[in-house]
Design a protein around this motif. Structure first.
Motif, PDB file in Angstrom:
ATOM      1  N   ASN A   1      40.730  -1.033  31.485  1.00 35.43           N
ATOM      2  CA  ASN A   1      40.349   0.052  32.386  1.00 35.43           C
ATOM      3  C   ASN A   1      41.601   0.663  32.998  1.00 35.43           C
ATOM      4  N   GLU A   2      41.416   1.772  33.685  1.00 32.69           N
ATOM      5  CA  GLU A   2      42.515   2.496  34.319  1.00 32.69           C
ATOM      6  C   GLU A   2      42.127   2.863  35.739  1.00 32.69           C
ATOM      7  N   ASP A   3      43.081   2.749  36.673  1.00 31.78           N
ATOM      8  CA  ASP A   3      42.848   3.189  38.043  1.00 31.78           C
ATOM      9  C   ASP A   3      44.041   4.018  38.492  1.00 31.78           C
ATOM     10  N   ALA A   4      44.081   4.358  39.769  1.00 29.53           N
ATOM     11  CA  ALA A   4      45.125   5.248  40.274  1.00 29.53           C
ATOM     12  C   ALA A   4      46.512   4.615  40.170  1.00 29.53           C
ATOM     13  N   GLY A   5      46.589   3.293  40.222  1.00 28.48           N
ATOM     14  CA  GLY A   5      47.888   2.624  40.211  1.00 28.48           C
ATOM     15  C   GLY A   5      48.383   2.196  38.856  1.00 28.48           C
ATOM     16  N   GLY A   6      47.501   2.078  37.877  1.00 25.73           N
ATOM     17  CA  GLY A   6      47.953   1.604  36.580  1.00 25.73           C
ATOM     18  C   GLY A   6      46.824   1.367  35.602  1.00 25.73           C
ATOM     19  N   ILE A   7      47.163   0.673  34.517  1.00 23.86           N
ATOM     20  CA  ILE A   7      46.216   0.401  33.435  1.00 23.86           C
ATOM     21  C   ILE A   7      46.163  -1.106  33.206  1.00 23.86           C
ATOM     22  N   ASN A   8      44.969  -1.666  33.189  1.00 20.55           N
ATOM     23  CA  ASN A   8      44.771  -3.085  32.931  1.00 20.55           C
ATOM     24  C   ASN A   8      44.526  -3.313  31.442  1.00 20.55           C
ATOM     25  N   LEU A   9      45.191  -4.337  30.911  1.00 19.21           N
ATOM     26  CA  LEU A   9      45.066  -4.669  29.496  1.00 19.21           C
ATOM     27  C   LEU A   9      44.730  -6.144  29.332  1.00 19.21           C
ATOM     28  N   ALA A  10      44.447  -6.516  28.102  1.00 13.95           N
ATOM     29  CA  ALA A  10      44.240  -7.924  27.770  1.00 13.95           C
ATOM     30  C   ALA A  10      44.839  -8.196  26.400  1.00 13.95           C
ATOM     31  N   GLY A  11      45.636  -9.255  26.311  1.00 17.41           N
ATOM     32  CA  GLY A  11      46.084  -9.750  25.018  1.00 17.41           C
ATOM     33  C   GLY A  11      45.062 -10.756  24.523  1.00 17.41           C
ATOM     34  N   ILE A  12      44.701 -10.680  23.242  1.00 20.24           N
ATOM     35  CA  ILE A  12      43.624 -11.517  22.702  1.00 20.24           C
ATOM     36  C   ILE A  12      44.085 -12.216  21.431  1.00 20.24           C
ATOM     37  N   PHE A  13      43.796 -13.504  21.359  1.00 22.25           N
ATOM     38  CA  PHE A  13      44.081 -14.304  20.160  1.00 22.25           C
ATOM     39  C   PHE A  13      42.826 -15.068  19.781  1.00 22.25           C
ATOM     40  N   ILE A  14      42.456 -15.012  18.485  1.00 19.37           N
ATOM     41  CA  ILE A  14      41.273 -15.726  17.992  1.00 19.37           C
ATOM     42  C   ILE A  14      41.660 -16.544  16.760  1.00 19.37           C
ATOM     43  N   ASP A  15      41.380 -17.839  16.808  1.00 14.97           N
ATOM     44  CA  ASP A  15      41.535 -18.697  15.639  1.00 14.97           C
ATOM     45  C   ASP A  15      40.234 -18.592  14.838  1.00 14.97           C
ATOM     46  N   LEU A  16      40.297 -17.962  13.683  1.00 15.38           N
ATOM     47  CA  LEU A  16      39.096 -17.696  12.900  1.00 15.38           C
ATOM     48  C   LEU A  16      38.509 -18.956  12.263  1.00 15.38           C
TER      49      LEU A  16
ATOM     50  N   SER B   1      51.981  -0.528  35.271  1.00 17.32           N
ATOM     51  CA  SER B   1      51.970   0.276  36.485  1.00 17.32           C
ATOM     52  C   SER B   1      52.345   1.715  36.175  1.00 17.32           C
ATOM     53  N   LYS B   2      51.762   2.635  36.944  1.00 15.05           N
ATOM     54  CA  LYS B   2      52.084   4.052  36.805  1.00 15.05           C
ATOM     55  C   LYS B   2      53.223   4.466  37.734  1.00 15.05           C
ATOM     56  N   LEU B   3      53.717   3.515  38.535  1.00 13.26           N
ATOM     57  CA  LEU B   3      54.667   3.842  39.582  1.00 13.26           C
ATOM     58  C   LEU B   3      56.017   3.177  39.359  1.00 13.26           C
ATOM     59  N   PHE B   4      57.106   3.856  39.755  1.00 11.45           N
ATOM     60  CA  PHE B   4      58.464   3.326  39.723  1.00 11.45           C
ATOM     61  C   PHE B   4      59.104   3.498  41.085  1.00 11.45           C
ATOM     62  N   ARG B   5      59.937   2.555  41.465  1.00 13.05           N
ATOM     63  CA  ARG B   5      60.740   2.713  42.672  1.00 13.05           C
ATOM     64  C   ARG B   5      62.174   3.025  42.269  1.00 13.05           C
ATOM     65  N   LEU B   6      62.691   4.132  42.720  1.00 15.08           N
ATOM     66  CA  LEU B   6      64.056   4.528  42.423  1.00 15.08           C
ATOM     67  C   LEU B   6      65.030   3.716  43.267  1.00 15.08           C
ATOM     68  N   LYS B   7      66.316   3.833  42.953  1.00 17.65           N
ATOM     69  CA  LYS B   7      67.324   3.074  43.668  1.00 17.65           C
ATOM     70  C   LYS B   7      67.375   3.464  45.143  1.00 17.65           C
ATOM     71  N   ASN B   8      67.002   4.693  45.462  1.00 17.28           N
ATOM     72  CA  ASN B   8      67.006   5.126  46.859  1.00 17.28           C
ATOM     73  C   ASN B   8      65.736   4.731  47.602  1.00 17.28           C
ATOM     74  N   GLY B   9      64.850   4.004  46.935  1.00 14.51           N
ATOM     75  CA  GLY B   9      63.625   3.530  47.561  1.00 14.51           C
ATOM     76  C   GLY B   9      62.427   4.429  47.363  1.00 14.51           C
ATOM     77  N   ARG B  10      62.641   5.626  46.867  1.00 16.67           N
ATOM     78  CA  ARG B  10      61.523   6.555  46.662  1.00 16.67           C
ATOM     79  C   ARG B  10      60.677   6.121  45.472  1.00 16.67           C
ATOM     80  N   ILE B  11      59.374   6.247  45.605  1.00 15.40           N
ATOM     81  CA  ILE B  11      58.447   5.860  44.539  1.00 15.40           C
ATOM     82  C   ILE B  11      57.998   7.109  43.785  1.00 15.40           C
ATOM     83  N   ILE B  12      58.062   7.051  42.473  1.00 17.08           N
ATOM     84  CA  ILE B  12      57.640   8.165  41.639  1.00 17.08           C
ATOM     85  C   ILE B  12      56.536   7.719  40.691  1.00 17.08           C
ATOM     86  N   THR B  13      55.800   8.686  40.177  1.00 16.26           N
ATOM     87  CA  THR B  13      54.770   8.421  39.170  1.00 16.26           C
ATOM     88  C   THR B  13      55.339   8.702  37.791  1.00 16.26           C
TER      89      THR B  13
END
Length: 290
Positions: A113-128, A141-153
């Motif tokens: 699923n996806e929300d305002a902050g990021g995307i959730n995933l799942a890694g899956i392994f199946i022994d057949l 995450s959809k967000l980054f913090r720059l070296k000056n502390g500012r957060i960008i999308t």
């Protein structure tokens, strides 16, 4: 008169609705899974053969052994100050190589699923062969913090890269959680032996030293002195004393190659490890709002 098999393999026609396309995809996937499971039960794996193939691959292509492990130094903040420790393990390359040699298994990463902050995933392994299924979460995450502390999308291109990186981590964690412990341990021991040049406790040979130093110099313009400081912090009792090149052993070379993999794959920032400013540090600092 059409049969169910005809409907399954018939091409997708123009004008099909989204629901119809999803249904067709689900039918094809179910048939593929049933076929894979039938083949797995008919030709069960032998762990001895799996291990032999995996170890032979490391010997045939030493570069795979260099990429088989990661090493992530981090500060363990406590009452006594910032103690630097390491988290080490098998990389995504190693996980996929082992899964391929293991055979009769299925592994993937799936967006949940996806929300305002990021995307959730799942890694899956199946022994057949056994039906054993493992799932491990990951989040891009959809967000980054720059070296000056500012957060960008993140923009679309960087978001795609972040999504791929987190999918790889989730996939790696699921595969390694599903594989037998003995197989993973033997593979890692062999990878260390190959990456160290054959003997972790023997002095590193000159040719290997030159290759490792050249790799760090070319990729990040790092000097031998800077790497000596890093190894001193990791391997000396007195963390302020650099470990000189002439004292490097095979295990130090294996450690540096695992560090190289971690830096190259963006699992850790070079400025946090060696105090060197990365050319584009914004690409690797992820803010997790949760």
């Amino acid at each position: 008169m059409s049969t169910p098999q005809d409907e399954i393999i018939s091409p997708i026609v123009a004008g099909s609705s989204a629901a119809e396309l999803i249904q067709q995809g689900a039918i094809v996937m179910r048939v593929e899974n049933d076929s894979l499971m039938a083949a797995a039960l008919a030709r069960p794996r032998r762990l001895q053969d799996v291990l032999r193939r995996a170890l032979e691959e490391l010997e045939l292509d030493p570069e795979e052994a260099h990429n088989a492990r990661y090493s992530l130094p981090f500060k363990n903040r406590g009452e006594g100050g910032d103690e630097i420790t390491r988290v080490e393990g098998l990389s995504i390359n190693a996980a996929m190589n082992l899964a391929r040699c293991f055979g009769n298994c299925s592994c993937t990463a799936r967006i949940l699923n996806e929300d305002a902050g990021g995307i959730n995933l799942a890694g899956i392994f199946i022994d057949l062969e056994t039906g054993f299924r493992v799932e491990r979460p990951a989040r891009a995450s959809k967000l980054f913090r720059l070296k000056n502390g500012r957060i960008i999308t993140l923009g679309p291109d960087r978001m795609r890269m972040a999504l791929q990186a987190e999918a790889s981590k989730g996939l790696r964690n699921a595969v390694l959680a599903g594989l037998p412990s003995g197989l993973k341990s033997a593979y890692e021991r062999k990878a260390i032996l190959v990456a160290s040049g054959g003997d972790p406790d023997a002095r590193a040979d000159e040719e290997t030293l030159k290759k490792v130093l050249a790799g760090f110099a070319k990729r990040w313009q790092l000097s031998a002195e800077q790497i000596e400081v890093y190894l001193g912090r990791m391997h000396n009792e007195d963390e302020t004393v650099p470990l000189k090149v002439e004292a490097w052993k095979g295990r130090h070379i294996a450690d540096l190659r695992a560090l190289f993999t971690s830096l190259r794959d963006g699992q850790i920032k070079i400025e946090d490890v060696l105090g060197v400013t990365d050319k584009d540090p914004e690409d690797r600092v992820v803010v997790r709002p949760d």
